[in-house]
Design a protein around this motif. Structure first.
Motif, PDB file in Angstrom:
ATOM      1  N   ALA A   1       0.852  -1.441  -0.111  1.00  0.00           N
ATOM      2  CA  ALA A   1       0.003  -0.078   0.010  1.00  0.00           C
ATOM      3  C   ALA A   1       0.652   1.229   0.037  1.00  0.00           C
ATOM      4  CB  ALA A   1      -0.873  -0.128   1.494  1.00  0.00           C
ATOM      5  N   LEU A   2       1.792   1.191   0.709  1.00  0.00           N
ATOM      6  CA  LEU A   2       2.898   2.408   0.633  1.00  0.00           C
ATOM      7  C   LEU A   2       3.507   2.692  -0.585  1.00  0.00           C
ATOM      8  CD1 LEU A   2       4.367   1.893   4.329  1.00  0.00           C
ATOM      9  CD2 LEU A   2       2.865   3.789   3.756  1.00  0.00           C
ATOM     10  N   SER A   3       4.002   1.653  -1.089  1.00  0.00           N
ATOM     11  CA  SER A   3       4.462   1.752  -2.746  1.00  0.00           C
ATOM     12  C   SER A   3       3.744   2.301  -3.540  1.00  0.00           C
ATOM     13  CB  SER A   3       4.952   0.210  -3.052  1.00  0.00           C
ATOM     14  OG  SER A   3       5.820  -0.256  -2.279  1.00  0.00           O
ATOM     15  N   VAL A   4       2.092   2.066  -3.402  1.00  0.00           N
ATOM     16  CA  VAL A   4       1.193   2.645  -4.288  1.00  0.00           C
ATOM     17  C   VAL A   4       1.119   4.040  -3.898  1.00  0.00           C
ATOM     18  CG1 VAL A   4      -1.303   2.821  -4.725  1.00  0.00           C
ATOM     19  CG2 VAL A   4      -0.014   0.410  -4.649  1.00  0.00           C
ATOM     20  N   LEU A   5       1.163   4.412  -2.695  1.00  0.00           N
ATOM     21  CA  LEU A   5       1.093   5.806  -2.413  1.00  0.00           C
ATOM     22  C   LEU A   5       2.303   6.730  -3.154  1.00  0.00           C
ATOM     23  CD1 LEU A   5      -0.140   5.974   1.235  1.00  0.00           C
ATOM     24  CD2 LEU A   5      -1.470   6.565  -0.682  1.00  0.00           C
ATOM     25  N   ALA A   6       3.636   5.942  -3.034  1.00  0.00           N
ATOM     26  CA  ALA A   6       4.603   6.626  -3.609  1.00  0.00           C
ATOM     27  C   ALA A   6       4.509   6.778  -4.894  1.00  0.00           C
ATOM     28  CB  ALA A   6       5.867   5.903  -3.137  1.00  0.00           C
ATOM     29  N   LEU A   7       3.939   5.616  -5.657  1.00  0.00           N
ATOM     30  CA  LEU A   7       3.844   5.688  -7.194  1.00  0.00           C
ATOM     31  C   LEU A   7       2.807   6.905  -7.514  1.00  0.00           C
ATOM     32  CD1 LEU A   7       2.854   2.497  -9.240  1.00  0.00           C
ATOM     33  CD2 LEU A   7       1.916   4.703  -9.711  1.00  0.00           C
ATOM     34  N   LEU A   8       1.908   6.940  -6.741  1.00  0.00           N
ATOM     35  CA  LEU A   8       0.871   8.032  -7.433  1.00  0.00           C
ATOM     36  C   LEU A   8       1.313   9.353  -7.035  1.00  0.00           C
ATOM     37  CD1 LEU A   8      -2.366   6.469  -5.694  1.00  0.00           C
ATOM     38  CD2 LEU A   8      -1.664   6.650  -8.179  1.00  0.00           C
ATOM     39  N   ARG A   9       2.064   9.727  -5.863  1.00  0.00           N
ATOM     40  CA  ARG A   9       2.700  11.007  -5.834  1.00  0.00           C
ATOM     41  C   ARG A   9       3.836  11.435  -6.738  1.00  0.00           C
ATOM     42  NH1 ARG A   9       1.160  15.589  -4.282  1.00  0.00           N
ATOM     43  NH2 ARG A   9       2.673  16.739  -2.974  1.00  0.00           N
ATOM     44  N   CYS A  10       4.318  10.248  -7.203  1.00  0.00           N
ATOM     45  CA  CYS A  10       5.440  10.622  -8.296  1.00  0.00           C
ATOM     46  C   CYS A  10       4.753  11.546  -9.469  1.00  0.00           C
ATOM     47  CB  CYS A  10       5.920   9.252  -8.972  1.00  0.00           C
ATOM     48  SG  CYS A  10       7.067   8.443  -7.938  1.00  0.00           S
ATOM     49  N   PHE A  11       3.803  11.503  -9.743  1.00  0.00           N
ATOM     50  CA  PHE A  11       2.943  12.054 -10.952  1.00  0.00           C
ATOM     51  C   PHE A  11       3.107  13.541 -10.687  1.00  0.00           C
ATOM     52  CE2 PHE A  11       1.053   7.930 -11.480  1.00  0.00           C
ATOM     53  CZ  PHE A  11       1.290   7.759 -12.922  1.00  0.00           C
ATOM     54  N   ALA A  12       3.296  13.837  -9.475  1.00  0.00           N
ATOM     55  CA  ALA A  12       3.317  15.587  -9.389  1.00  0.00           C
ATOM     56  C   ALA A  12       4.995  15.961  -9.499  1.00  0.00           C
ATOM     57  CB  ALA A  12       2.900  15.823  -7.798  1.00  0.00           C
ATOM     58  N   LEU A  13       5.868  15.170  -9.848  1.00  0.00           N
ATOM     59  CA  LEU A  13       6.985  15.664  -9.973  1.00  0.00           C
ATOM     60  C   LEU A  13       7.384  15.934 -11.561  1.00  0.00           C
ATOM     61  CD1 LEU A  13       8.846  12.416  -8.400  1.00  0.00           C
ATOM     62  CD2 LEU A  13       8.966  14.879  -7.502  1.00  0.00           C
ATOM     63  N   PRO A  14       8.358  16.970 -11.706  1.00  0.00           N
ATOM     64  CA  PRO A  14       8.710  17.159 -12.929  1.00  0.00           C
ATOM     65  C   PRO A  14       9.221  15.970 -13.744  1.00  0.00           C
ATOM     66  CG  PRO A  14      10.406  17.919 -11.255  1.00  0.00           C
ATOM     67  CD  PRO A  14       9.245  17.433 -10.620  1.00  0.00           C
ATOM     68  N   PRO A  15       9.017  15.983 -14.827  1.00  0.00           N
ATOM     69  CA  PRO A  15       9.354  14.759 -15.727  1.00  0.00           C
ATOM     70  C   PRO A  15      10.860  14.272 -15.849  1.00  0.00           C
ATOM     71  CG  PRO A  15       9.037  16.449 -17.400  1.00  0.00           C
ATOM     72  CD  PRO A  15       8.613  16.910 -15.737  1.00  0.00           C
ATOM     73  N   GLY A  16      11.627  15.231 -15.345  1.00  0.00           N
ATOM     74  CA  GLY A  16      12.989  15.226 -15.581  1.00  0.00           C
ATOM     75  C   GLY A  16      13.792  14.567 -16.851  1.00  0.00           C
ATOM     76  N   LEU A  17      13.296  15.107 -17.773  1.00  0.00           N
ATOM     77  CA  LEU A  17      13.986  14.618 -19.175  1.00  0.00           C
ATOM     78  C   LEU A  17      15.405  15.210 -19.086  1.00  0.00           C
ATOM     79  CD1 LEU A  17      10.891  16.011 -21.164  1.00  0.00           C
ATOM     80  CD2 LEU A  17      11.254  13.622 -20.679  1.00  0.00           C
ATOM     81  N   PRO A  18      16.177  14.227 -20.047  1.00  0.00           N
ATOM     82  CA  PRO A  18      17.330  14.532 -20.383  1.00  0.00           C
ATOM     83  C   PRO A  18      17.869  15.638 -20.974  1.00  0.00           C
ATOM     84  CG  PRO A  18      16.703  12.690 -21.833  1.00  0.00           C
ATOM     85  CD  PRO A  18      15.781  12.970 -20.831  1.00  0.00           C
ATOM     86  N   SER A  19      18.791  16.257 -20.951  1.00  0.00           N
ATOM     87  CA  SER A  19      19.487  17.619 -21.705  1.00  0.00           C
ATOM     88  C   SER A  19      19.987  17.166 -22.851  1.00  0.00           C
ATOM     89  CB  SER A  19      20.033  18.391 -20.777  1.00  0.00           C
ATOM     90  OG  SER A  19      21.284  17.760 -20.484  1.00  0.00           O
TER      91      SER A  19
END
Length: 442
Positions: free
Chosen positions: A213-231
């Motif tokens: 369940a905690l892993s699912v919460l971490a996964l869902l919160r990841c969508f609020a992060l910037p994409p972190g695309l390579p330069s």
């Protein structure tokens, strides 16, 4: 293009190169080496990453305790405990080069989402196996291997994204705060897991379900992060060639290479102490599952306290001093743990081991990334991750040794090896810093 991060040009070991250290000259006073303890948390993207780490690491640390207890029940030996870590280490050794290259080549947010999904799946699988009584030792080996692959991608991506969202100046502070989430979860997770294992209607299966369940919460919160695309342009070169670039990069920058090597050796021979805490609790100290959970939490309490103390002292000469002192303390406290006469003394010794190991690891990471060019952060971090593959692979032979000569004697040998490694490192590091010029390294 390197983006907006400034770099200075200098000559090191006869070759001109560009680097991105925190400072280009030696600090003139202690104030220049201080940063507000929670400075990085003022950045919204880093706060989100901090929360993701809190959920994710709490999930994994709870599961580590449950897995250790389950492995002890299924194998009834130090060798069985070491085997689970061996599966983790071998898989990480294979997957780590891929994870480092992926962090420098693809969206870091996507990598985090996928890896937390893998961690959720493995937790759920073992939980169901325990609930429906089809759990076997080989399943622990398999899930340990899958989790190693996940971490081989997760950690480099998380570290590289940290550098992107906070910038080079705050990177050491952000890394230390990240360590606080890791070690904080090592306080809460093991303590609750140890208690839950002893509650009949929760047990080991319940711990694994909570972890999922905690892993699912971490996964869902990841969508609020910037994409972190390579330069820049995505490389079409092979994975091994790109990883080889990082090896060549480190070999040319000996100050970075020495940090990676000493981390590899100390983590490989010292960190397996966590694998044997279940046997220390049950066979040596006779304190049961609750005692094991508290013992594991004690290690994390020491780590949290030290991490908070050094968070504002994570750059300049102070960083080098803390890295060396905590490295030697790591070896010394393992020897103290070896001679602990009772449970109370062992709790204090384990807390000291946790503090020293966390301080050493955090400062090593900070120095390596601060002294490396930003476009190599993912791959350089993957080289640091190899130390944990070594730790996993060393756990099995150390477990066999503990079964033959005793756990206390094995802890003493591990501590002595860490002290030897640190002594060699300090001599080699001082020579390198004198040759290169200390101002170029801080």
């Amino acid at each position: 293009m390197r983006g907006a991060v400034p770099h200075s040009t200098r000559t090191i070991e006869g070759e001109a190169r560009q680097t991105g250290p925190i400072a280009t000259s030696a600090p003139t006073d202690n104030a220049s080496e201080r940063t507000a303890t929670y400075e990085s948390l003022r950045i919204p993207a880093y706060r989100t990453l901090f929360i993701v780490g809190a959920f994710g690491f709490l999930a994994t640390q709870s599961q580590v305790v449950a897995r250790g207890w389950l492995a002890n029940e299924l194998s009834d030996s130090n060798t069985g405990l070491g085997g689970v870590f061996m599966a983790f280490g071998i898989s990480m050794l294979v997957a780590t080069p891929l994870g480092g290259v992926a962090a420098d080549r693809y969206s870091k947010r996507t990598i985090l989402v996928v890896t937390f999904g893998m961690l959720m799946f493995t937790s759920l699988w073992v939980g169901l196996g325990v609930s429906f009584d089809f759990i076997e030792y080989w399943m622990l080996l398999a899930t340990s291997a899958i989790q190693a692959v996940a971490f081989s991608f997760l950690v480099p991506a998380r570290m590289a994204l940290t550098g992107e969202v906070v910038g080079r100046e705050l990177l050491p502070n952000a890394i230390i705060l990240g360590q606080i989430t890791i070690n904080g979860s090592r306080v809460i997770g093991p303590a609750f897991a140890g208690v839950f294992i002893g509650v009949a209607w929760i047990g080991v299966a319940g711990v694994y379900y909570v972890s999922a369940a905690l892993s699912v919460l971490a996964l869902l919160r990841c969508f609020a992060l910037p994409p972190g695309l390579p330069s820049g342009e995505r490389s079409d070169r092979g994975v091994l060639r790109e990883f080889g670039d990082s090896v060549r990069y480190v070999s040319k920058h000996r100050h970075v290479g020495l940090l990676i090597v000493v981390s590899f050796v100390c983590v490989m021979v010292g960190f397996p102490f966590v694998a044997f805490l279940p046997r220390l609790a049950t066979e040596v100290l006779d304190v049961g599952s609750a005692g094991y959970g508290i013992l594991a939490a004690a290690s994390a309490v020491g780590a949290v306290i030290l991490s908070m103390a050094i968070a504002g002292r994570s750059k300049g000469r102070a960083a080098w001093k803390i890295q060396s002192v905590t490295g030697f303390a790591f070896g010394a406290t393992l020897i103290v743990l070896a001679v602990a006469p009772n449970y109370a003394f062992a709790l204090l010794a384990v807390a000291a081991v946790g503090a020293a190991s966390a301080g050493f690891q955090a400062m090593n990471n900070s120095l390596v990334l601060a002294l490396s060019d930003v476009e190599y952060h993912g791959r350089v971090q993957s080289l640091m991750m190899l130390s944990f593959s070594g730790f996993g692979m060393a756990a099995l032979p150390l477990g066999v040794l503990a079964d033959e000569i005793g756990l206390r004697q094995t802890f003493a040998i591990m501590g002595a090896l860490v002290l030897v490694a640190m002594s060699v490192y300090v001599v080699a590091s001082r020579r390198t810093r004198r040759r290169i010029g200390e101002a170029d390294l801080i």
